[in-house]
Design an enzyme around this catalytic site. Sequence first.
Site, PDB file in Angstrom:
ATOM      1  N   SER A   1       0.504  -0.570   0.589  1.00 43.93           N
ATOM      2  CA  SER A   1      -0.222   0.353  -0.168  1.00 43.93           C
ATOM      3  C   SER A   1       0.755   1.470   0.367  1.00 43.93           C
ATOM      4  O   SER A   1       0.499   2.122  -0.521  1.00 43.93           O
ATOM      5  CB  SER A   1      -0.502   0.355   0.948  1.00 43.93           C
ATOM      6  N   HIS A   2       2.158   0.381   0.285  1.00 44.18           N
ATOM      7  CA  HIS A   2       2.876   2.447   0.216  1.00 44.18           C
ATOM      8  C   HIS A   2       4.381   1.857  -0.566  1.00 44.18           C
ATOM      9  O   HIS A   2       4.737   2.100  -0.682  1.00 44.18           O
ATOM     10  CB  HIS A   2       3.172   2.841   1.528  1.00 44.18           C
TER      11      HIS A   2
ATOM     12  N   GLU B   1      -9.171  -0.639   1.343  1.00 48.03           N
ATOM     13  CA  GLU B   1      -9.964  -1.957   1.738  1.00 48.03           C
ATOM     14  C   GLU B   1     -11.102  -1.909   1.148  1.00 48.03           C
ATOM     15  O   GLU B   1     -11.990  -3.290   0.503  1.00 48.03           O
ATOM     16  CB  GLU B   1      -9.804  -2.054   2.993  1.00 48.03           C
TER      17      GLU B   1
END
Lengths: 346, 346
Positions: A47-48, A188
């Site tokens: 996610s990063h 999500e």
Amino acid sequence: MPNTSSMTPNALTGFVSDILAGGGLSRPQAEALARVIVAGERDGCKSHGVYRVEGILRTLKAGKVRGDAVPVLQTGDGAIVRVDAGGGFSNLAFETGLPALVERTRTLGLAALVINDCTHFSALWHEVEALTGHGLAGIAMCPSYATVAPAGGVEPLLGTNPFAFGWPRPGGAPYVFDFATSVVARGEIELYRRSGRELPEGWAVDAQGRPTTDPEAALAGAMLTFGSYKGSAISTMIELLAGTMIDDFTSREALDWLGTTKYAPKHGELILAFDPKRFAGAGSKGNPLDRAEILLDAIVGQGARLPSQRRYTARARSAENGIVLSEQERAELDRLMREGIAGVTE
Amino acid sequence: MPNTSSMTPNALTGFVSDILAGGGLSRPQAEALARVIVAGERDGCKSHGVYRVEGILRTLKAGKVRGDAVPVLQTGDGAIVRVDAGGGFSNLAFETGLPALVERTRTLGLAALVINDCTHFSALWHEVEALTGHGLAGIAMCPSYATVAPAGGVEPLLGTNPFAFGWPRPGGAPYVFDFATSVVARGEIELYRRSGRELPEGWAVDAQGRPTTDPEAALAGAMLTFGSYKGSAISTMIELLAGTMIDDFTSREALDWLGTTKYAPKHGELILAFDPKRFAGAGSKGNPLDRAEILLDAIVGQGARLPSQRRYTARARSAENGIVLSEQERAELDRLMREGIAGVTE
């Protein structure tokens, strides 16, 4: 670049930095961002990771961040160190302020770093972990854009407002946690929508403020905070301390300014640093770091995980095998390297 | 004392102070405790109200607290102000440290109060609210005794570890929250046991670490943290910062020292204070307290409650009608006044 799917962290950092600089960021801005992105990829935090590169360039192309900003450090004379990010990304601002924060914390026992006027891109664990590398404990927090309703409320007002903490461990990876104060991250819910699944109850309300398990309705409505009214209270505290108190945007102001969640949000950040040796004073009960090990070992000893265990496992794997990118990820980076900012859709 | 069931806060404070002093506490210790107990009763917080008087005397009778302790202030030279409670109750220690904490926070923008070697008796909201009275924001936290399992764990290790925050509001009651990082307080499970009801799922595990809804099994096992692994992480942070870091007991050490949950626990406390004016710096976005009102009004405006609303409503009622005690509560206080420490079962 050799066309392999595995790269050393240093090689990938150089590559990502070249892409970002090629896209129009100053070299110092590009390098600071690349270090954080590669740390995420290295730790299995997709996610990063590298998928964020395009979003960074998209934010730049839209004129929502200054690519050549030079952060300005104001050390002041109290326990507050301040960095004006000048409308650039948060990462270079953090790196600019870190040495002064460490020095001030060692001098006073406790100090704060305030970052203002930045476009925020970072997992906060990266920053609290940097403090632990200096033997300090740290808390980091910031607003986001308003996508979360307060407990008992019906409309987006709070952000996903991350809260992170780091504690140094002698001879090992630090104790670090970093989580959104919403039940889950917005991405999500997007994943549920794409796969056509219903959300678990308690994650979101629809645009009329009614509980919903429909991802589409949730995205049009508001997410909820973790732990009901307790998480909501912590999220509100973050708006107050890391928004209004530091003279920067709340999550609602950040969203109003940006007008969309398509670009990285602009707001400030608050980081608190603690020197355990100073806080322990006479230390009559023993070294505070050694005593902490007894607690942390007792958590692991009863079969529970420490918060960053999964990241550290991925990190060890990356140290051994290099950082492995999928063909698709690699192709996308190659494309951005070739096409530069022209290859980015706004 | 007139035999009415309603008393002014001042009258009740005097009465409770007389009972505690009659039971063997020094007058300063008794008065500081009485102020907190009466504030709880005034605000409808029965869990920290007059019913606690006997528990305080029981702890004293068992020799688990020093009734005549004189807290010692060490102001040091950094951002840390320290009070050695000398084995007495936390309340007088907090009052002893508060002026120095306020002064240091105004000077540096950020400061901490460390309280060591105290028997802890207080709702933390009382302390963060005291800071807001000086125009400061505050965070307070402390361990407790080990009755809570970490997320994914099976054994009591963490305490109910309260976390409190206060923010000053111009011309009104402050924004204050104060909650246990366990799902509920231990007393709540005790109430379920007495009334023969099953617990909701997710509150506790039994002595074998299996999820249970049986209050009896829960009391023999461990409570769980709020918000699953996120609450567990915050609770662990409190053990580290307000336990090992400040050179005082963790929740497990506190329980080991005391050997029971029958008496008030002995450990330290950490309070952080922030001066919003200093943190706002140039204040280019406006006065931080005024800007906070926009956020807080937006919470209330969408039908959500602010955390302490119920307490403030009870407080207004007490201001109008006096503090109303039940016949039983009043009779119990009269008995303790008459019998003193002899009337307390250990």
